[in-house]
Structure formats: structure tokens, C-alpha cells
Design an enzyme around this catalytic site. Structure first.
Site, PDB file in Angstrom:
ATOM      1  N   GLU A 273      -3.078  -3.055   7.839  1.00  6.92           N
ATOM      2  CA  GLU A 273      -4.209  -2.906   6.925  1.00  6.92           C
ATOM      3  C   GLU A 273      -3.771  -3.351   5.533  1.00  6.92           C
ATOM      4  OE1 GLU A 273      -5.254   1.170   5.703  1.00  6.92           O
ATOM      5  OE2 GLU A 273      -3.475   1.816   6.792  1.00  6.92           O
TER       6      GLU A 273
ATOM      7  N   SER B  83       2.402  -1.708  -4.060  1.00  9.91           N
ATOM      8  CA  SER B  83       3.337  -0.580  -3.964  1.00  9.91           C
ATOM      9  C   SER B  83       3.148   0.371  -5.130  1.00  9.91           C
ATOM     10  CB  SER B  83       4.767  -1.079  -3.854  1.00  9.91           C
ATOM     11  OG  SER B  83       5.070  -1.810  -4.997  1.00  9.91           O
TER      12      SER B  83
ATOM     13  N   ASP C  18      14.083   6.231   3.889  1.00  5.46           N
ATOM     14  CA  ASP C  18      13.979   5.439   2.659  1.00  5.46           C
ATOM     15  C   ASP C  18      12.647   5.743   1.969  1.00  5.46           C
ATOM     16  OD1 ASP C  18      14.626   3.702   0.655  1.00  5.46           O
ATOM     17  OD2 ASP C  18      14.276   1.871   1.818  1.00  5.46           O
TER      18      ASP C  18
HETATM   19  P1  AMP Z   1       7.722  -5.064   2.462  1.00  9.33           P
HETATM   20  O1  AMP Z   1       8.427  -6.161   3.177  1.00  9.33           O
HETATM   21  O2  AMP Z   1       6.996  -4.138   3.371  1.00  9.33           O
HETATM   22  O3  AMP Z   1       8.619  -4.336   1.487  1.00  9.33           O
HETATM   23  O4  AMP Z   1       6.573  -5.790   1.574  1.00  9.33           O
HETATM   24  C1  AMP Z   1       6.858  -6.553   0.426  1.00  9.33           C
HETATM   25  C2  AMP Z   1       5.739  -6.414  -0.596  1.00  9.33           C
HETATM   26  O5  AMP Z   1       4.529  -6.924  -0.059  1.00  9.33           O
HETATM   27  C3  AMP Z   1       5.436  -4.964  -0.955  1.00  9.33           C
HETATM   28  O6  AMP Z   1       6.228  -4.506  -2.012  1.00  9.33           O
HETATM   29  C4  AMP Z   1       3.987  -5.026  -1.346  1.00  9.33           C
HETATM   30  O7  AMP Z   1       3.857  -5.442  -2.681  1.00  9.33           O
HETATM   31  C5  AMP Z   1       3.430  -6.123  -0.449  1.00  9.33           C
HETATM   32  N1  AMP Z   1       2.820  -5.531   0.745  1.00  9.33           N
HETATM   33  C6  AMP Z   1       3.410  -5.228   1.915  1.00  9.33           C
HETATM   34  N2  AMP Z   1       2.523  -4.705   2.781  1.00  9.33           N
HETATM   35  C7  AMP Z   1       1.342  -4.663   2.148  1.00  9.33           C
HETATM   36  C8  AMP Z   1       0.030  -4.211   2.502  1.00  9.33           C
HETATM   37  N3  AMP Z   1      -0.234  -3.667   3.697  1.00  9.33           N
HETATM   38  N4  AMP Z   1      -0.957  -4.322   1.587  1.00  9.33           N
HETATM   39  C9  AMP Z   1      -0.684  -4.850   0.368  1.00  9.33           C
HETATM   40  N5  AMP Z   1       0.512  -5.270  -0.020  1.00  9.33           N
HETATM   41  C10 AMP Z   1       1.529  -5.187   0.842  1.00  9.33           C
END
Ligand code: AMP
Length: 952
Positions: free
Chosen positions: A675, A681, A721
Site C-alpha cells: 500500500e 517515513s 529495527d
Molecule cells: P525501504 O527500502 O522500505 O526502507 O524504503 C525506502 C524509502 O522508500 C522509505 O524511506 C520511504 O521513503 C519510501 N517508501 C517505502 N515504502 C513506501 C510506501 N509503502 N509508501 C510510501 N513510501 C514508501
């Protein structure tokens, strides 16, 4: 004497008339008196008789014109008065007097004495009476002087000869009038004057039409104040916001506020409302224009506010008027059925014609079965499937159904034979009818009675007999059996308890004593729920590790975990699976890549880009999603690690856990679809909105995180984490726990540091026992949650600021804890301190944290007492050691105000020590949160100056 004035008057008239002829005064001026256009005698009174004289002259068009002239320049002591009749003011509080006159230059008159004047005086007298006392009784004190008038241009004899016009115009105003009218009086003290025209007028704001509202003709105010006027909507218009304007003192309209809009069925054309033509409509007054009727609708008449649906087409109550009229869908495709003894699975294709709508649902009817009732074996049922949409109920036409007859199969009861020894039990059972489909394997689950929570064993076999050995003598075990066919797992039957023997004896089950396992072992289990749109084959399977035993058998041992029994929800670690791809298949839905539309890159993950986009699954509403993709050139290990996040996330279903929509594994790049969380974040989001939320809003976000963590802890999942950077926030400020990758423990976390025992750990967020000996539990997650609380209340401040990881570990070990952030309610800081209990068993459980937060949200008065804003004593506060304003602002992350301070003259650190909140506001620090942050830091600077520290 007459010589002096006759010449001028003739020439004046010829020269001036063309100018006087413009009687079209501006439409914001209403004339009360105009001497030029007076038809008869002006009847003004003059005194003494040898003073002012009315001279009627003809202009070039032979129109008589009246002027008053006086020119007694040769005699001293002149005091000649001329007075108008009563000039009614007609409600005006301020009137203007415009005088056009000529005046002889004394120097141009040969031999005139020094008493010759070049000015005259104008007076007025307010009165209700039309019969003023005779002029000869005039007392100057009864009259108020308007002004002494001098000529801008006088004229000389030569000028007259040259026919050069020297006409003067002077305008004066008189305010605060209250009586019926005024008398004007002109006093000559010995000049040579000709009054060519006297006009008295007042100003008004003329009728105006603006923003579809009519503003009436309005007399200006008496002083310079504005007169507020309320407008009235034009015909076929209605008020959007009450229309108002202000009439200014000089007769102009100012500051239009509010407006009218054309009512439904009408549109604005050239400042008026006109009806929509036929074939067009306007549904709301707020719409600007009439638009064409949407497909399958019409409007035959003018002024339509909506279009009528064509025959056979309908509009649902909630459909917008701009939407095409639609009709019920056609029948769905004929269902294909699969049946076992008590359940039927139906599949069908969508209707060829959806009726023009996206909200097709299905209604399934079963002749002979009651709602949610189990079907009987070997019985034929007639099912009919009907496609419905949002307008089906509006159509009188008979519905079209797709029907199918299905016969259920025979239930097979399993007869369990047993053979027992002191350390083994042999079970045998009958499989279901071969008509049920091929049994792929049977799954036998057993556990030691009364030890259910600790150790389960799952055995798999293709035969329908199994010897379970390695059992304890004289111990009761509970067994259950289920079968798996192509359709999936069947239900477990009831449980059977069997005890191993005490001695080494062979116990052969007496067929008469054989235990009937009151179970039906069947193929794919689908619960038929009537009147539900579709059937879903669900069920989460246990993974297994192949262990050599009977080659026909596979054994699954969970030393620490439990199998997924009905009623228990336990997280299954993807490593439990020998084939991690199976875990992905079990827990994540495969999505066809054609259903995904990538829109833009929003972030970078460990394995590749994170994008936002849209997902439209067949017959589902399009949704906004985040798409993580695995960059090219990955190793098989990386692929597994990447997908492990999906197999973990897919096991969770909670409003505060990021929801997995599915995965794309059949084509490249491999993707994980979740979603979409509009606000990204939590840490970045809070920094961006520093100081902008109420404590209750912050509490709401924290409550969400705690609820998500409670769910995870109940699933026996330890996050390891938990930090604000791993929480995502959606547009409704709902916060959700994310970041479940396996390798992320904790390779991709920039805050993770290597410990002496190897492995990366985000020191600032991690409980001491997890750092020291990797004891990660839900209780260590609670510690991290306490840090998240601190991050949230301090709007994304870095825990322990710029202290080194080693210093943090040391400080925690010595008993130091983070102080309350600014404006932190005491109760919230206490909750943090509870989460940071050294002894992990004394920390609250997530369930208790949720209840505490709920209690606080319900009684916000508990949040009033604020913890003292304290400064971290040792290690030093961020301000310590800074020596310039620039460094100081940088240390407290407020360097955006560097220029503000410099411009306002705060160039040395000493100079900022006494800056107050109001000064901060003046120098451009507008946000209350930022002001507080700066002021707190100033206090801390002051404390440092005085050599004192505030004790935590
Ligand atoms: P991650 O690899 O899960 O740490 O994702 C990297 C960055 O992508 C996060 O810090 C968010 O800024 C963005 N992000 C990841 N998942 C989502 C999501 N479901 N909705 C919006 N932004 C996301």
C-alpha cells in the site's frame, strides 16, 4: 467703470461656452445647482445694490446665460455680497462647490488704487428655511467661510484683445451637512470678478453589477469613511457568499467581497445568468458552465440541472450527475465447478457487458442449501450466479443468471488403526474416494498431550499408513491427519489421543476398538458462503524442512515455533522453508505486471528503487501503491532476501502494519507491491512539520505504532529495527510499521553499527541486552518503541544527538536515559522511562502501552503537566562547544535562520543570549515549535555561561 467688465464678459462668453457646454458630468456626480443651465432668473440676492450685478448674455447658440460680475476697483472699502437661494442637499452629507470665474489683474487696470483686490471669499450657511433674512442684515458670523479664492490665471487687457481664455476653476467641498440645504455667499472686497458658473453637486457610487450581484446607487459617506453596501443577486443567480462592496468618498466602488453564482441549470454569459440549452445541463451552482449530457442521457428542455437517462439506462443514487447512465451487467460466464463431499468451488468469467460500471459483484444462489450450511455428500445442488452492479436494483427487467448443477461426493471417514510400542505408534487410515482427485500427501500432526504450546511435529507421507517413532514410553500423544490434493489442504479432523506402552509390547488395535477419526479428509477446502461475490481458497501453510525418515515421509520439526493451528496466529519465519520461493507463494499473491502502472521514483531501498504507482486488479478499484523493485544483476541470495520481506509482510494483516498487495516474480524486475503511504517515513515527516501537531495528534500516531507492535508481538514476530525511519505515515496520519526484510537485520540501516560480537545493530534504538548478547525479544522491541516515542515527541530529533555509539552504550549502562523532549507531558516521559527499564521483564508489554495511550487519549487533561525541559547533562548538550551564531544554529538544526539572525544584528553568540520570543518572531522565526527550540537552546547557552547544568 462699466468699461472694465463689459469687455471681459463678451470675450469670456465666446471663449468659455464651448467648455461650459459639457454638461455631461461624470455619472458619480449628482448636480444640485448649476448656474449655467438655469433657465430663468437665478434670483440670487446681491447687497449693496452697486455691488454684484447679474448680467444675462447670449452664448454663441443664443442661449441666455447668467453671470454675476463686480468690478468696483476704483473705490476703497468694498464689501459686496452675493448669495444664492437655498440649495437642497438631497440627503448628501458632503457637497462640492465648483466655481468658474475670471479675475482681472490689478496691474492691468490703469490708475486703480492700491485697494484693488485679486481674490474673493466664499461662505456657506446651513439652513432648513427657504426664506433667509435679507442680506442687508447679514452678519458674517452666521456664515462659515469655505475659502478665499484667488485666480490661477488672471487676465490683462491685451489678453482680451488676443482672445486668450483665462478661465479659472476652483472646487471646494463642505462636509458634515445635516440641514435641508445650504446658501452659498460670495464676498467681494474690491476685485474685478466675473462668476461664469457655479455648480454644486454631491458624489455617489452609481448602480453597479459585479460578480452577478447588483449594487444600488449609493450616496457617499460624509467623511472619508467607506459605506458598506450589500449586493442583491441577479435573476437566476444565488449567493455563494454574501456579495458586498464599499462605496468610497469619491464615488468609486472598492473591495468587492463574496459573489453570486448562476443556479443549477443556468450559466454565466456576459455577466448574466442564461439557461442551459437543451442537450446540456449544469448540476451545481458551483459549476461554471453548462456541459453536454453524459452518454446515455438527454435533456430536452432548457434550464436542465441534470440529464435524464435513456430507456434501459439508470443512474444509481450515489453516481455523480456527470457520470454516464449505466445498465445492469449481462450474465456471467457459465460456472465451472469442483466439488468434494461438503464443499463446492465455483469459478466463472465476468459478464461480457459490465453495463458501463466498475462495481460488478456476484450473487450466488444455491437451491436446497441454507446460508452457510455445510452441503451434504452425494447430493445434487443447483447453483445460479448472477452478476449485479450499482443499478441492477433499478432495472425492472428480469435478471440473467448463469446456472450449474453440481453433485457433491461421498464423505470418507478415516478408520484409524493403531499399533503401539513403548516408543512408537503406527497409524493407518483410509483415504478419500479417488473421485475426489489424487491425494498428493497426508499430513500427520502430533504433540505430547499438555505440551501443545511447545513442540509440534508434522509428518508427511504419501502412503496411508505411518509409524511414528522416537516417542516417550507411557506418554499420551495427540494425533490429527489431513490430506492434500491438487486443490490444497483439507481440514484436520478431530483429535485422537494415543498412549505409548510402558513395556516393550506389541499392541495391535482391535478392529472393534479402532478409533473412528471423526474427520473428513478431503481435498481443497472451500467454504461456500452464499451470496458472496467470489470464492477464495485461503489458508496459510506450514513450511517444512525435509528430514530423512521413511522416504515416503517428510518431517517438520519446530523447536521453538508452533504450527499454524486453527485459532492460533503465529508468524512463520521464511527460513523454515527449504525452498524460500514456496514461502513467497504461500504468503504473497502473484500480481500480473500488466496490472501495475509505475508513476515516479519516491525513494531508494537496499535492493533498488522504490516507486509509487497504481495497481488495478481485475474487478477491483484502482489503488495507489508503492513498488519496490530488485535491481538487475542480483544474486539468487539477494533475490531470496528481497522476497523474504514479502513472505513476512504477507503474513500480517493489521491496520498499523504496512499491507502487502502482492509480488511480481514471474517477470523482471522482481517487485514487491505494498500500500502507498503518502507522507513517507515518520522521521522525515516529523522534521518537515516541526512543531505543527498537537500532543493528541502525536499520541494518535504513537498509539498506532504500539497497536501494530502489539499485533506483531502476538504473532511472535520480533522486529529488531523499530525506529521512526521504519514507520510510514499515510495521508490520514495513520502510522504503520514497515521494514521486514531479513537481510535488513540490519544491513541496509544506516544507523546500524557493527558490534563486538559481529552483526549490525542500530545502537541508539536497541535494548542493552540485545546489544550485549543479541537477546532480541518483544521486550527489546519495547525499548525501541520508547526511543520512537522520544523521536516523535521531539519531532524527529536524533536520539542522544551527536553522541558516539560507544558513549551511548556507556551512558545507558551507567543508568542515564534520554530527558523529556520539549513540551513532553510527564506521563509520556514516564512511559518512555518504563520502556527503558534495564530489566526487560519490567518493561510494559505492547498491549499495556496501547491501553495506557488509550487512557491518555480519553482523558487529555492527564497530558497537561509537562516534564521540565531539561538539558542532557553529560554528555554535553548540542550547544556545548559552539562559538559562533552560525555553529550554534547548525548544532540545533536551525541553520535556516542564519541570515535572519545576521540581518537583525545578532552576530556574536553573546548577543543572542537575551533574545526573547517576540524578538524571534520579529526577526522571522514564525513557527512556535522553532521558537521554543531556539529559546530552550538559549537557556542552555545561558546555563553554560554561568557554569551550571540542569540536572536530568
Ligand atoms: P525501504 O527500502 O522500505 O526502507 O524504503 C525506502 C524509502 O522508500 C522509505 O524511506 C520511504 O521513503 C519510501 N517508501 C517505502 N515504502 C513506501 C510506501 N509503502 N509508501 C510510501 N513510501 C514508501
Amino acid at each position: 467703470m462699466a468699461l472694465y467688465w463689459i469687455y471681459p464678459s463678451i470675450f469670456i462668453l465666446y471663449a468659455v461656452r464651448p467648455c461650459l457646454g459639457l454638461r455631461n458630468y461624470p455619472d458619480n456626480e449628482v448636480t444640485l445647482l448649476d448656474s449655467v443651465s438655469a433657465l430663468g432668473d437665478l434670483g440670487w440676492e446681491a447687497y449693496p445694490a452697486e455691488g454684484w450685478e447679474e448680467i444675462s448674455v447670449m452664448d454663441e447658440r443664443n442661449t441666455p446665460m447668467r453671470t454675476y460680475q463686480v468690478c468696483n476697483v476704483m473705490e476703497a472699502n468694498q464689501n459686496n455680497w452675493l448669495r444664492t437661494g437655498l440649495i437642497p442637499r438631497h440627503g448628501a452629507q458632503r457637497v462640492y462647490v465648483e466655481i468658474k470665474f475670471t479675475l482681472r489683474d490689478c496691474n492691468s487696470l490703469p490708475g486703480v488704487p492700491g485697494t484693488c483686490k485679486e481674490t474673493f471669499n466664499v461662505y456657506y450657511h446651513e439652513s432648513n428655511s427657504e426664506t433667509p433674512p435679507p442680506l442687508r442684515h447679514l452678519r458674517e458670523s452666521q456664515y462659515l467661510k469655505i475659502d478665499t479664492i484667488a485666480a490661477d490665471e488672471s487676465f490683462t487687457q491685451t489678453d482680451v484683445g488676443d482672445r486668450v481664455m483665462k478661465l479659472n476653476t476652483e472646487v471646494r467641498d463642505i462636509g458634515g451637512l445635516t440641514k435641508r440645504g445650504i446658501y452659498l455667499a460670495f464676498q467681494d472686497l474690491g476685485a474685478c470678478i466675473a462668476l461664469v458658473s457655479v455648480r454644486v453637486f454631491y458624489k455617489r457610487c452609481p448602480l453597479a453589477v459585479l460578480n452577478l450581484a447588483r449594487f444600488a446607487d449609493t450616496v457617499t459617506g460624509g467623511d472619508s469613511a467607506l459605506v458598506e453596501v450589500r449586493g442583491a443577486c441577479l435573476e437566476d443567480a444565488e449567493e455563494l457568499e454574501p456579495p458586498r462592496m464599499f462605496c468610497s468618498a469619491d464615488g468609486g466602488w472598492l473591495v468587492p467581497i463574496g459573489r453570486c453564482v448562476c443556479r443549477p441549470g443556468f450559466e454565466e454569459v456576459d455577466g448574466h445568468c442564461q439557461p442551459c440549452r437543451s442537450g446540456f445541463y449544469k448540476a451545481s451552482a458551483m459549476d461554471a458552465y453548462c456541459v453536454k449530457c453524459p452518454p446515455h442521457s438527454y435533456s430536452h428542455q432548457d434550464k436542465a440541472s441534470e440529464c435524464v437517462c435513456e430507456r434501459g439506462f439508470y443512474r444509481a443514487e450515489t453516481d455523480p450527475r456527470s457520470m454516464a447512465c449505466t445498465r445492469p451487467p449481462s450474465a456471467p460466464g457459465t460456472p465451472i465447478s469442483t466439488a468434494n463431499e461438503t464443499a463446492v468451488t465455483l469459478e466463472w468469467s465476468p459478464p461480457r457487458d459490465s453495463g458501463g460500471r466498475g462495481d460488478v459483484t456476484y450473487s450466488v444462489h444455491c437451491a436446497g442449501a441454507r446460508r452457510k450450511t455445510e452441503l451434504l455428500p452425494r447430493t445434487t445442488y443447483s447453483f445460479s450466479v448472477e452478476a449485479l452492479n450499482g443499478v441492477s436494483h433499478l432495472s425492472p427487467s428480469p435478471r440473467t443468471l448463469a446456472t450449474v448443477n453440481v453433485t457433491t461426493s461421498q464423505t470418507v471417514s478415516v478408520v484409524l488403526k493403531e499399533r503401539r510400542s513403548k516408543d512408537s505408534i503406527t497409524l493407518a487410515w483410509h483415504g478419500p474416494d479417488s473421485s475426489e482427485g489424487n491425494v498428493l500427501e497426508y499430513e500427520v500432526t502430533y504433540y505430547e498431550k499438555n505440551q501443545r504450546d511447545q513442540n509440534y511435529t508434522v509428518l508427511k507421507t504419501k502412503a496411508n499408513v505411518m509409524t511414528v517413532d522416537g516417542l516417550k514410553p507411557g506418554t499420551t500423544y495427540v494425533f490429527r491427519v489431513r490430506a492434500r490434493t491438487e486443490g490444497g489442504h483439507g481440514n484436520y479432523g478431530g483429535e485422537i489421543e494415543l498412549e505409548t506402552s510402558h513395556e516393550d509390547m506389541l499392541a495391535v488395535g482391535d478392529p472393534n476398538q479402532s478409533t473412528i477419526l471423526a474427520a473428513s479428509v478431503a481435498g481443497g477446502i472451500v467454504l461456500l458462503v452464499l451470496l458472496v461475490a467470489c470464492f477464495v481458497v485461503s489458508g496459510r501453510h506450514c513450511g517444512y524442512i525435509k528430514a530423512k525418515q521413511d522416504p515416503e515421509e517428510e518431517k517438520m520439526q519446530f523447536q521453538h515455533g508452533r504450527v499454524n493451528l486453527p485459532g492460533s496466529r503465529t508468524y512463520i519465519h521464511p527460513h523454515t522453508y527449504e525452498d524460500p520461493n514456496q514461502a513467497v507463494r504461500d504468503f504473497a499473491q502473484e500480481i500480473d505486471v500488466s496490472n501495475i502502472r509505475i508513476e515516479r521514483v519516491i525513494g531508494a531501498g537496499e535492493f533498488g528503487e522504490v516507486c509509487s504507482g497504481r495497481l488495478r486488479l481485475p474487478s477491483k478499484r484502482e489503488i495507489h501503491v508503492a513498488i519496490k523493485s530488485l535491481k538487475a544483476g542480483y544474486t539468487e541470495q539477494q533475490r531470496r532476501d528481497f522476497l523474504s520481506e514479502a513472505s513476512i509482510m504477507g503474513q500480517f494483516d493489521h491496520p498499523n502494519i504496512i499491507r502487502l498487495e502482492g509480488v511480481v516474480t514471474r517477470c523482471k524486475p522482481v517487485m514487491i507491491i505494498t500500500e502507498y503511504m503518502e507522507n513517507g517515513s515518520l522521521d522525515t515527516f516529523l522534521k518537515k512539520h516541526d512543531g505543527q501537531f498537537t500532543v493528541l495528534q502525536l499520541l494518535g500516531m504513537l498509539r498506532g505504532i504500539a497497536a501494530g507492535m502489539q499485533y506483531l508481538s502476538e504473532m511472535n514476530y520480533v522486529h529488531r529495527d523499530l525506529a521512526a525511519r521504519n514507520i510510514l505515515v499515510n495521508s490520514n496520519l495513520v502510522s504503520k510499521v514497515s521494514d521486514f526484510g531479513l537481510s535488513r537485520v540490519l544491513e541496509d540501516d544506516p544507523d546500524a553499527a557493527y558490534t563486538t560480537r559481529g552483526g549490525k545493530i542500530p545502537i541508539r534504538w536497541t535494548a542493552p541486552e540485545a546489544i550485549a548478547y543479541r537477546k532480541f525479544t518483544s521486550a527489546s522491541d519495547v525499548w525501541s518503541y520508547g526511543i520512537v516515542m522520544w523521536e516523535v515527541i521531539s519531532y524527529g530529533e536524533r536520539p542522544y544527538w551527536e553522541m558516539s555509539n560507544q558513549d551511548v552504550i556507556k551512558a545507558i549502562d551507567e543508568g542515564y536515559r534520554l530527558p523529556a523532549p520539549m513540551d513532553c507531558p510527564v506521563v509520556m516521559h514516564q512511559l518512555m522511562l518504563d520502556c527503558w527499564e534495564k530489566n526487560r521483564s519490567e518493561r510494559p508489554k505492547f498491549g499495556q502501552i496501547v491501553s495506557t495511550l488509550d487512557r491518555l487519549i480519553r482523558s487529555p487533561s492527564c497530558l497537561k503537566p509537562l516534564a521540565n525541559s531539561a538539558v542532557w547533562e553529560d554528555p554535553p548538550s548540542p550547544e556545548a562547544g559552539v562559538s559562533t551564531v552560525e555553529d550554534w544554529l547548525e548544532s540545533i538544526k536551525m541553520s535556516q535562520y542564519k541570515d535572519h539572525f545576521t540581518t537583525a544584528g545578532y552576530v556574536t553568540l553573546d548577543s543572542v543570549l537575551y533574545v526573547s520570543a517576540s524578538e524571534l518572531g520579529k526577526l522571522g522565526v514564525a513557527l512556535a515549535g522553532h521558537q521554543k527550540k531556539i529559546l530552550t537552546s538559549i537557556q542552555s547557552l545561558q546555563a553554560q555561561q554561568q557554569g551550571t547544568h540542569v540536572q536530568v
